[in-house]
Design an enzyme around this catalytic site. Sequence first.
Site, PDB file in Angstrom:
ATOM      1  N   PRO A  85       0.823  -1.219   0.000  1.00  0.00           N
ATOM      2  CA  PRO A  85       0.000   0.000   0.000  1.00  0.00           C
ATOM      3  C   PRO A  85       0.853   1.263   0.000  1.00  0.00           C
ATOM      4  O   PRO A  85       0.344   2.353  -0.244  1.00  0.00           O
ATOM      5  CB  PRO A  85      -0.822  -0.118   1.294  1.00  0.00           C
ATOM      6  CG  PRO A  85      -0.187  -1.194   2.099  1.00  0.00           C
ATOM      7  CD  PRO A  85       0.607  -2.054   1.186  1.00  0.00           C
ATOM      8  N   GLU A 112       2.986  -6.724   8.491  1.00  0.00           N
ATOM      9  CA  GLU A 112       3.108  -5.270   8.612  1.00  0.00           C
ATOM     10  C   GLU A 112       3.953  -4.670   7.494  1.00  0.00           C
ATOM     11  O   GLU A 112       3.917  -3.486   7.238  1.00  0.00           O
ATOM     12  CB  GLU A 112       3.710  -4.895   9.971  1.00  0.00           C
ATOM     13  CG  GLU A 112       2.742  -5.047  11.123  1.00  0.00           C
ATOM     14  CD  GLU A 112       1.423  -4.318  10.883  1.00  0.00           C
ATOM     15  OE1 GLU A 112       1.451  -3.097  10.704  1.00  0.00           O
ATOM     16  OE2 GLU A 112       0.378  -4.990  10.880  1.00  0.00           O
ATOM     17  N   ARG A 150      -3.840  -9.002 -20.373  1.00  0.00           N
ATOM     18  CA  ARG A 150      -4.784  -8.733 -21.459  1.00  0.00           C
ATOM     19  C   ARG A 150      -4.226  -7.762 -22.492  1.00  0.00           C
ATOM     20  O   ARG A 150      -4.770  -7.631 -23.572  1.00  0.00           O
ATOM     21  CB  ARG A 150      -6.144  -8.275 -20.915  1.00  0.00           C
ATOM     22  CG  ARG A 150      -6.120  -6.964 -20.205  1.00  0.00           C
ATOM     23  CD  ARG A 150      -7.442  -6.671 -19.519  1.00  0.00           C
ATOM     24  NE  ARG A 150      -8.514  -6.372 -20.457  1.00  0.00           N
ATOM     25  CZ  ARG A 150      -8.661  -5.218 -21.096  1.00  0.00           C
ATOM     26  NH1 ARG A 150      -7.782  -4.267 -20.923  1.00  0.00           N
ATOM     27  NH2 ARG A 150      -9.680  -5.032 -21.900  1.00  0.00           N
ATOM     28  N   ASP A 165     -11.248   0.712 -24.147  1.00  0.00           N
ATOM     29  CA  ASP A 165     -11.314   0.472 -22.702  1.00  0.00           C
ATOM     30  C   ASP A 165     -11.435   1.761 -21.907  1.00  0.00           C
ATOM     31  O   ASP A 165     -10.871   2.775 -22.289  1.00  0.00           O
ATOM     32  CB  ASP A 165     -10.000  -0.160 -22.206  1.00  0.00           C
ATOM     33  CG  ASP A 165      -9.870  -1.616 -22.584  1.00  0.00           C
ATOM     34  OD1 ASP A 165     -10.865  -2.206 -23.007  1.00  0.00           O
ATOM     35  OD2 ASP A 165      -8.756  -2.144 -22.431  1.00  0.00           O
TER      36      ASP A 165
HETATM   37  N1  ADE Z   1      -1.009  -4.853   0.201  1.00  0.00           N
HETATM   38  C1  ADE Z   1      -1.975  -4.485   1.061  1.00  0.00           C
HETATM   39  N2  ADE Z   1      -2.755  -3.549   0.530  1.00  0.00           N
HETATM   40  C2  ADE Z   1      -2.263  -3.268  -0.711  1.00  0.00           C
HETATM   41  C3  ADE Z   1      -2.633  -2.379  -1.751  1.00  0.00           C
HETATM   42  N3  ADE Z   1      -3.663  -1.553  -1.630  1.00  0.00           N
HETATM   43  N4  ADE Z   1      -1.909  -2.396  -2.879  1.00  0.00           N
HETATM   44  C4  ADE Z   1      -0.845  -3.225  -3.007  1.00  0.00           C
HETATM   45  N5  ADE Z   1      -0.445  -4.077  -2.059  1.00  0.00           N
HETATM   46  C5  ADE Z   1      -1.142  -4.104  -0.909  1.00  0.00           C
END
Ligand code: ADE
Length: 233
Positions: A85, A112, A150, A165
């Site tokens: 994230p 984590e 794709r 797309d």
């Molecule tokens: N791991 C946990 N959440 C994530 C996300 N939003 N994008 C990529 N990897 C992740």
Amino acid sequence: MIVNVITLFPDMFSGVFSESILSRAIQGGHMNARVVHLREYGLGSHRVVDDTPYGGGGGMILKPEPIAAALEDLPERGHVILTTPRGKLFRQADALRLSSHDVITLICGHYEGVDERVSELFVHEELSIGDYVLTGGELPAMVIIDAVARLIPGVLGHDTTISGDSHYHGLLEHPHYTRPREFRGLAVPEVLLSGNHEQIRAWRRDMAFRKTRETRPDLIEKALPEGEWEGKE
Ligand code: ADE
């Protein structure tokens, strides 16, 4: 394209690689997927892959040694991506860029986080699929692989175009209709039955614009060169 995936949950990938377009891409020889179980590279008889963070705080961190060993065991690594994230937001332009690589390797983050030295030593880019936190990097890896696969020439059928797309031209896609001509009182827009391709193109562009303005106004400015969106508001 060869796609390597390093994960603690290899079984999660059996579905995506054995169904639909990804399975066709593999059967057709356009893509080769290699899923590596990180646990097999864990340390000691308990195959340990994680540990507590230096400096304290909760959660567990993926250790660098198992990931390094898994990467170094691959016949070829190519472009290495960590799903996290904390990464750069994955967009259609990234899918297009990645589709030109011969080999990509996705490391699925977990717990984590991943020891920072993995990124420093091996990772070319960190990607996030959105501003939310999932339980692991497996679903993001699947999303990235699907979006990339794709776009590999030959993966989609001849009658499918990617230029229409959503996100291809920076706008969301126009609405689609098929038979029947009328469904529960709602008719297919006349212009689509007209056979006038010029008008159909104009209508589709206009609808794409309206849809984008409605749901993703942030995309409008980027999608249309200055001047082109005057009068469209
Ligand atoms: N791991 C946990 N959440 C994530 C996300 N939003 N994008 C990529 N990897 C992740």
